[in-house]
Design an enzyme around this catalytic site. Structure first.
Site, mmCIF file in Angstrom:
data_model
loop_
_atom_site.group_PDB
_atom_site.id
_atom_site.type_symbol
_atom_site.label_atom_id
_atom_site.label_comp_id
_atom_site.label_asym_id
_atom_site.label_seq_id
_atom_site.Cartn_x
_atom_site.Cartn_y
_atom_site.Cartn_z
ATOM 1 N N HIS A 156 26.086 38.084 78.443
ATOM 2 C CA HIS A 156 26.908 37.755 79.609
ATOM 3 C C HIS A 156 27.989 36.718 79.260
ATOM 4 O O HIS A 156 28.475 36.002 80.121
ATOM 5 C CB HIS A 156 26.054 37.233 80.778
ATOM 6 C CG HIS A 156 24.874 38.087 81.067
ATOM 7 N ND1 HIS A 156 24.933 39.198 81.872
ATOM 8 C CD2 HIS A 156 23.582 38.003 80.650
ATOM 9 C CE1 HIS A 156 23.739 39.765 81.939
ATOM 10 N NE2 HIS A 156 22.904 39.058 81.196
ATOM 11 N N SER A 287 53.053 29.904 68.635
ATOM 12 C CA SER A 287 53.714 29.838 69.935
ATOM 13 C C SER A 287 55.041 29.112 69.777
ATOM 14 O O SER A 287 55.122 28.105 69.068
ATOM 15 C CB SER A 287 52.826 29.095 70.948
ATOM 16 O OG SER A 287 53.557 28.755 72.113
#
Length: 480
Positions: A156, A287
Site C-alpha cells: 500500500h 530542473s
C-alpha cells in the site's frame, strides 16, 4: 533532418527514441526490397514447377533486385494507379522488361504485402526478443549485486516487512521472463500466407497449374521455404492472413509495455525515497528552476512511452474485430501506423530500460537508514511470533501491538517524538513473559529472500538466457 516540418520522436535523429536498427527494419527500403524478393522467389518456385519462365527472366530479376528505388517515379505511378503494389510492380517491370510479363502470376496484392509483413514480424520480433533478453541480463546482474541488501518492503506504499533489493529485482525479472516466453512463442508460430488468391481458395494458382492440386500445394511449400518458413502447418486464409496474428503480437508488446511501466513506477518511488539513483551525465540538468533536482527522468520517459505502448492493444483488437468476411480494407491505414509504431515504442522502452540498469546504483546508506527508522515497527512480526511461542494469545497480542503502534505513530506525527514502540511494548504488562527478548527481536528479518534470489537466478534466469548468450554483451548509449 528537417526542422521545417514535424518529425516523429521515434525517428528524429540524432535524438530518436528508437534504435537505428529497428528503424532500418521498418524502412521503406526494407519493405519494398522484400516485395521484390517475393516476386523473384515466386517466379523461381513457379519455374521449378514447370511454368514457362526462363532462366534469363529470373537472372534479370536477380540483377535488379537491389537497384535503388526511385521513389519520386514510384510516387508518380501511384498517383496514376492509386495502388501502391501495382506502382512498385510497374517500376520493377521497367527495370526488368523481359521478366515483367511473368511477375505476379497467381498473386494478389496481399500475396506481396501480407507475406512481407510476416517477414517483417519475424525480424522485428527477433530484435525485440534480443533486446528484452539484454534487459533481463542487466537486471539479473543488478539482483546478484544486491542479493542480500536489506531494504524496506512496501505494501500500500507504506513501510512493510523488509525484503532485499535483489529479491525485488527478481520479481521484475519474473514478469519480464513471462513476456519473453510470450513473444518467443508468437515469433516461432508465425505462419506464411503464400499465394491464397482473392478470397483464400487458391483458385488462380489452380488455374495456373492446369488444375493440378499437388503442384499448388508444392508451390506453397516451396514459396514458404524460399522465405525461410520451413516448418509449417497449412494456413487457412481469406485474402489476407488473419489479423488475429497482428492483434496477438500487438497485445504481447503492449503486455511488455505494462511490465516495463510497472518497473518504472517502482524505480520512481525508490528515487523519491533516495534509495536508488539513475545513471546521469556530469552536466545533466534536473530542473531549470531548482538546480538541486535529480529527477528520475529516464524512468519517467520509460513510463511515458510504455503508456502509449500499452494503449496499442485495444487498437489491434478492434482492427481484428472489424474485419468482414474474406477481407475489408479498413485495416490497411491502421496497420501502416500501428505495426511500425508499436515496434518502435517497444524498442525505445527496452533501450531505456537497458540503459537504466547498466548504470543504476543503490544508495546503501539511505536504504539502511530507512530500515533503521522503521525497525521498531518491523520488529512487531517477530514480537508477535515470540508472544505466541511463549503461550500468549496471538489475537490478543496483535491487538495490543496495534494499539501501541497507533500511540507511537501519534507521538511521531503530532509531538515530534522518536519511534518508541519497542519501549511501549516492554512496558506493557501483557508482554512481560517476553520483555527480555524484545530488543533482540529488533533485527531485520528477510527470511529466505537472499536464497530465493540465488535459486531463481541459477534455476530460472540463467537457463532462460542461455540461448541468447552470444547477443547479450552490446551496451546502450542514449542521446536523449
Amino acid at each position: 533532418m528537417s526542422h521545417a516540418t514535424w518529425t516523429h520522436p521515434f525517428a528524429n535523429d540524432p535524438r530518436a527514441y528508437a534504435s537505428a536498427k529497428m528503424r532500418a527494419l521498418l524502412s521503406d527500403d526494407a519493405k519494398f526490397e522484400t516485395w521484390r524478393k517475393l516476386w523473384l522467389n515466386g517466379a523461381r518456385c513457379q519455374r521449378q514447377l514447370g511454368l514457362a519462365i526462363t532462366e534469363g527472366q529470373i537472372a534479370e530479376m536477380e540483377t535488379h533486385l537491389k537497384d535503388p528505388i526511385k521513389y519520386d517515379h514510384v510516387a508518380e505511378l501511384e498517383v496514376k494507379k492509386r495502388h501502391d503494389v501495382m506502382a512498385h510492380l510497374a517500376y520493377f517491370g521497367e527495370l526488368c522488361p523481359a521478366a515483367a510479363p511473368i511477375m505476379h502470376q497467381g498473386f494478389t496484392s496481399c500475396t506481396i504485402t501480407d507475406n512481407a509483413d510476416l517477414l517483417l514480424h519475424r525480424e522485428t520480433l527477433e530484435l525485440v526478443e534480443i533486446r528484452l533478453a539484454r534487459v533481463i541480463a542487466r537486471l539479473m546482474e543488478f539482483a546478484r549485486r544486491h542479493w542480500d541488501l536489506v531494504i524496506l518492503g512496501a505494501t500500500h506504499y507504506q513501510a512493510a516487512e523488509p525484503v532485499t533489493l535483489g529479491k525485488r529485482a527478481c520479481l521484475w525479472i519474473q514478469d519480464l521472463l513471462a513476456d519473453l516466453r510470450n513473444i518467443r512463442a508468437l515469433s516461432s508460430a508465425l505462419p506464411f500466407l503464400g499465394a491464397k488468391g482473392a478470397t483464400g481458395t487458391q483458385g488462380p494458382l489452380l488455374t495456373l497449374f492446369n488444375g493440378d492440386k499437388d503442384r499448388v500445394l508444392e508451390f506453397d511449400r516451396l514459396f514458404a521455404e524460399s522465405c525461410g518458413f520451413v516448418e509449417l502447418s497449412p494456413l487457412l486464409a481469406g485474402q489476407t492472413y488473419s489479423r488475429k496474428i497482428d492483434a496477438n503480437i500487438i497485445s504481447a508488446l503492449a503486455a511488455l509495455g505494462s511490465t516495463l511501466a510497472r518497473i518504472s513506477n517502482d524505480l520512481r518511488l525508490m528515487a523519491h525515497d533516495y534509495e536508488l539513483q539513475e545513471p546521469r551525465t556530469e552536466d545533466q540538468v534536473g530542473s531549470s528552476a531548482m538546480a538541486f533536482k535529480r529527477n528520475p527522468m529516464l524512468a519517467e520517459r520509460l513510463r511515458a512511452i510504455a503508456r502509449w505502448l500499452m494503449g496499442m492493444a485495444a487498437i489491434g483488437q478492434q482492427m481484428y474485430a472489424d474485419q468482414w468476411l474474406e477481407r475489408t480494407l479498413d485495416d490497411s491505414a491502421t496497420r501502416r501506423i500501428l505495426i511500425p509504431e508499436t515496434y518502435l515504442a517497444a524498442d525505445a522502452c527496452l533501450l531505456i530500460a537497458q540503459y537504466l540498469f547498466e548504470g543504476a546504483s543503490a544508495n546503501t546508506a539511505v536504504i539502511a537508514a530507512n530500515v533503521r527508522r522503521q525497525l521498531p515497527f518491523l520488529a512487531t512480526s517477530e514480537v508477535l511470533a515470540a508472544a505466541t511461542r511463549a503461550g500468549l494469545s496471538r489475537q490478543t497480542a496483535h491487538e495490543h501491538i496495534r494499539v501501541l503502534s497507533m500511540e507511537a505513530w501519534d507521538g511521531i506525527f503530532n509531538r515530534g517524538e522518536g519511534n518508541n514502540l519497542l519501549e511501549r511494548i516492554k512496558d506493557n504488562p501483557f508482554f512481560a513473559p517476553i520483555k527480555d527478548q524484545v530488543d533482540s527481536l529488533a533485527e531485520p528479518n528477510v527470511g529466505l529472500a537472499p536464497d530465493q534470489v540465488a535459486w531463481f537466478i541459477t534455476g530460472t534466469v540463467e537457463p532462460a538466457l542461455a540461448m541468447y548468450r552470444d547477443n547479450l554483451d552490446e551496451r546502450v548509449t542514449l542521446n536523449f
